[in-house]
Design a protein around this motif. Structure first.
Motif, PDB file in Angstrom:
ATOM      1  N   TRP A  62      36.799  29.766  31.403  1.00 47.81           N
ATOM      2  CA  TRP A  62      37.352  29.864  32.997  1.00 47.81           C
ATOM      3  C   TRP A  62      36.373  29.292  33.670  1.00 47.81           C
ATOM      4  CZ3 TRP A  62      42.062  31.534  33.373  1.00 47.81           C
ATOM      5  CH2 TRP A  62      42.561  32.349  32.265  1.00 47.81           C
ATOM      6  N   ASP A  63      36.805  28.953  34.868  1.00 47.68           N
ATOM      7  CA  ASP A  63      35.728  28.266  36.010  1.00 47.68           C
ATOM      8  C   ASP A  63      35.459  29.300  36.879  1.00 47.68           C
ATOM      9  OD1 ASP A  63      36.274  25.486  35.145  1.00 47.68           O
ATOM     10  OD2 ASP A  63      38.525  25.345  36.045  1.00 47.68           O
ATOM     11  N   ARG A  84      41.407  44.925  39.430  1.00 47.07           N
ATOM     12  CA  ARG A  84      42.327  43.826  39.683  1.00 47.07           C
ATOM     13  C   ARG A  84      41.284  42.564  39.310  1.00 47.07           C
ATOM     14  NH1 ARG A  84      46.961  42.416  42.679  1.00 47.07           N
ATOM     15  NH2 ARG A  84      47.005  40.365  42.962  1.00 47.07           N
ATOM     16  N   GLY A  85      41.556  41.851  38.284  1.00 45.47           N
ATOM     17  CA  GLY A  85      41.005  40.734  37.972  1.00 45.47           C
ATOM     18  C   GLY A  85      41.744  39.368  38.174  1.00 45.47           C
ATOM     19  N   THR A  86      40.887  38.470  38.622  1.00 43.56           N
ATOM     20  CA  THR A  86      41.576  37.128  38.830  1.00 43.56           C
ATOM     21  C   THR A  86      40.980  36.179  37.973  1.00 43.56           C
ATOM     22  OG1 THR A  86      42.328  37.845  40.818  1.00 43.56           O
ATOM     23  CG2 THR A  86      42.561  35.585  40.523  1.00 43.56           C
ATOM     24  N   ALA A  87      41.454  35.350  37.191  1.00 43.15           N
ATOM     25  CA  ALA A  87      40.522  34.255  36.368  1.00 43.15           C
ATOM     26  C   ALA A  87      41.310  33.081  37.008  1.00 43.15           C
ATOM     27  CB  ALA A  87      40.544  34.580  35.189  1.00 43.15           C
ATOM     28  N   ASP A  93      47.483  27.993  37.227  1.00 45.67           N
ATOM     29  CA  ASP A  93      47.890  29.090  38.197  1.00 45.67           C
ATOM     30  C   ASP A  93      46.645  29.988  37.721  1.00 45.67           C
ATOM     31  OD1 ASP A  93      50.067  27.726  39.430  1.00 45.67           O
ATOM     32  OD2 ASP A  93      51.440  28.767  38.247  1.00 45.67           O
ATOM     33  N   ASP A  94      46.223  31.028  38.876  1.00 49.85           N
ATOM     34  CA  ASP A  94      45.488  31.879  38.638  1.00 49.85           C
ATOM     35  C   ASP A  94      46.143  33.021  37.845  1.00 49.85           C
ATOM     36  OD1 ASP A  94      43.653  30.847  40.524  1.00 49.85           O
ATOM     37  OD2 ASP A  94      44.168  32.279  42.000  1.00 49.85           O
TER      38      ASP A  94
END
Length: 121
Positions: A62-63, A84-87, A93-94
């Motif tokens: 992942w960036d 809440r996790g965002t990768a 797309d995220d």
């Protein structure tokens, strides 16, 4: 005490995400998951520690990521961290999920027994 535990477990989550960004996730989760630990992924797949370690050895990194809205839930002698996790990966797309990590205490410190992802959409 709850604030200190929340901070300590959030640090473990960040270390896990950092390993997914730098390519060392296989080693990190191979050591962090309990012997019978499981990951339940957003696509419905259930993976054992061995399966997770093997899959992460071949997975793209992942960036970046973010961890938001962290909550702590005590579970007997263990604890669950819910957030809440965002990768993010360039050109994609995220991935945004509600995530939970259930930790248990061992002689070696906190270990991950169960991790789940639920897509936010």
């Amino acid at each position: 005490m709850a604030d200190e535990l929340t901070e300590a477990l959030t640090d473990l989550e960040r270390r896990g995400w950092d390993s997914l960004c730098d390519g060392s996730g296989s080693d990190f989760y191979g050591a962090m998951l309990t012997d019978d630990g499981l990951m339940l992924l957003a696509n419905g797949q259930v993976m054992s520690r061995e399966e997770v370690s093997s899959a992460l050895a071949q997975a793209p990194t992942w960036d970046s990521y973010s961890i938001d809205d962290v909550r702590l839930v005590m579970v007997g002698a263990g604890a669950a961290l819910v957030y809440r996790g965002t990768a993010r990966r360039d050109g994609a797309d995220d991935v945004v999920c509600a995530m939970s990590s259930v930790y248990v205490t061992t002689d070696d410190g906190w270990r991950l027994a169960l991790y789940t992802q639920t897509p936010c959409g």
